[in-house]
Motif scaffolding. Structure first.
Motif, PDB file in Angstrom:
ATOM      1  N   THR A  43      -4.382  -1.438   2.241  1.00  0.00           N
ATOM      2  CA  THR A  43      -3.091  -2.523   2.612  1.00  0.00           C
ATOM      3  C   THR A  43      -2.282  -2.310   1.215  1.00  0.00           C
ATOM      4  OG1 THR A  43      -4.947  -3.813   1.256  1.00  0.00           O
ATOM      5  CG2 THR A  43      -4.380  -4.721   3.288  1.00  0.00           C
ATOM      6  N   GLU A  44      -3.190  -1.879   0.197  1.00  0.00           N
ATOM      7  CA  GLU A  44      -2.697  -1.749  -1.457  1.00  0.00           C
ATOM      8  C   GLU A  44      -1.338  -0.700  -0.962  1.00  0.00           C
ATOM      9  OE1 GLU A  44      -4.322   0.089  -5.700  1.00  0.00           O
ATOM     10  OE2 GLU A  44      -5.128   0.066  -3.931  1.00  0.00           O
ATOM     11  N   ILE A  49       4.489   0.538  -0.429  1.00  0.00           N
ATOM     12  CA  ILE A  49       6.135   1.842  -0.060  1.00  0.00           C
ATOM     13  C   ILE A  49       6.712   0.123   0.730  1.00  0.00           C
ATOM     14  CG2 ILE A  49       4.681   3.574   0.594  1.00  0.00           C
ATOM     15  CD1 ILE A  49       4.026   3.501   3.701  1.00  0.00           C
ATOM     16  N   LYS A  50       6.161  -0.845   1.302  1.00  0.00           N
ATOM     17  CA  LYS A  50       7.143  -1.970   2.193  1.00  0.00           C
ATOM     18  C   LYS A  50       8.321  -1.818   1.752  1.00  0.00           C
ATOM     19  CE  LYS A  50       6.618  -5.630   4.312  1.00  0.00           C
ATOM     20  NZ  LYS A  50       5.886  -7.513   3.621  1.00  0.00           N
TER      21      LYS A  50
END
Length: 252
Positions: A43-44, A49-50
């Protein structure tokens, strides 16, 4: 044992213990780690990168133009609509750049059939379309060739017998592939004239067996990627509707 003997013994033991021992490879083991959807995401990393992914996706999916039909590199024997489109787009986009830098015009464009890596589907054209057509980092170059060397270029097209994209060059051959006519911008080829041929750096360096670019009279690197040429052309036009024409034909 006196003090000196004690110290000497310590030094000998230290030297022996520090001596590098020969080691031999005994065994190599490995295991395959399958990468699939079952692997948990980090998740990190995903959060990091989202925003970049969303920005790139937005750019790639932005609509630039419209194709009235689907075009493939197999829709013609000696010239194709998609190949004609690519070569003509390069001429239209690159010639003003070359002219502004040199005061000269590009005389013809040649690419390779294998360099067309995708189709253009009917409907909206996006930046992603250009990346699919040209996923490589090839850049435009312009090569100065004597008219006598243009014969080698024409012989390549004839012997290759596939639809290599060309622009500003018209070529017709008979049933035995003898040249009936060959013109550049409507004029007969002058063996003493210098012609400026646009291609990409891969082909200039012998890719696709295009060995006719060397020796030459000069090389100009336009620092303009083929993919960016296509994107700029798509942005400039509203609709594309390329056709198969008579730029390279066989008369039987």
């Amino acid at each position: 044992m006196n003090y000196k003997q004690f110290i000497l013994s310590l030094l000998v033991l230290s030297a022996i213990s520090c001596k590098e021992q020969n080691k031999h490879l005994y065994k190599i083991e490995g295991r395959q780690i399958t990468i699939n959807d079952s692997l948990p995401s980090n998740t990190e990393i995903e959060g990091f990168i989202k925003p970049y992914r969303e920005h790139i996706t937005k750019d790639l999916d932005s609509i630039l133009a419209y194709a009235v039909d689907t075009y493939t590199k197999s829709d013609g024997r000696f010239n194709t609509a998609i190949g004609n489109f690519m070569a003509d787009a390069i001429y239209e986009q690159a010639n003003p750049v070359f002219k502004s830098r040199t005061g000269k015009d590009i005389d013809l464009v040649i690419l390779n059939h294998g360099g067309i890596r995708s189709i253009i589907s009917k409907g909206n054209i996006t930046a992603k379309t250009a990346f699919e057509l040209m996923p490589f980092e090839n850049s435009l170059v312009v090569v100065s060739l004597k008219g006598s060397q243009i014969d080698s270029l024409i012989n390549y097209l004839i012997q290759n017998k596939v639809a290599n994209p060309i622009s500003q060059l018209k070529l017709s051959v008979d049933k035995n592939f003898n040249v009936l006519s060959a013109t550049i911008k409507g004029n007969n080829i002058d063996t003493n004239k210098t012609y400026y041929v646009a291609t990409n750096d891969y082909l200039y360096n012998g890719g696709g067996n295009m060995t006719f670019f060397k020796p030459n009279e000069g090389l100009y690197n336009l620092d303009y990627k083929i993919r960016n040429v296509l994107i700029d052309y798509f942005k400039k036009v509203d609709t594309i509707n390329p056709v198969i024409d008579d730029r390279f034909i066989q008369i039987k």
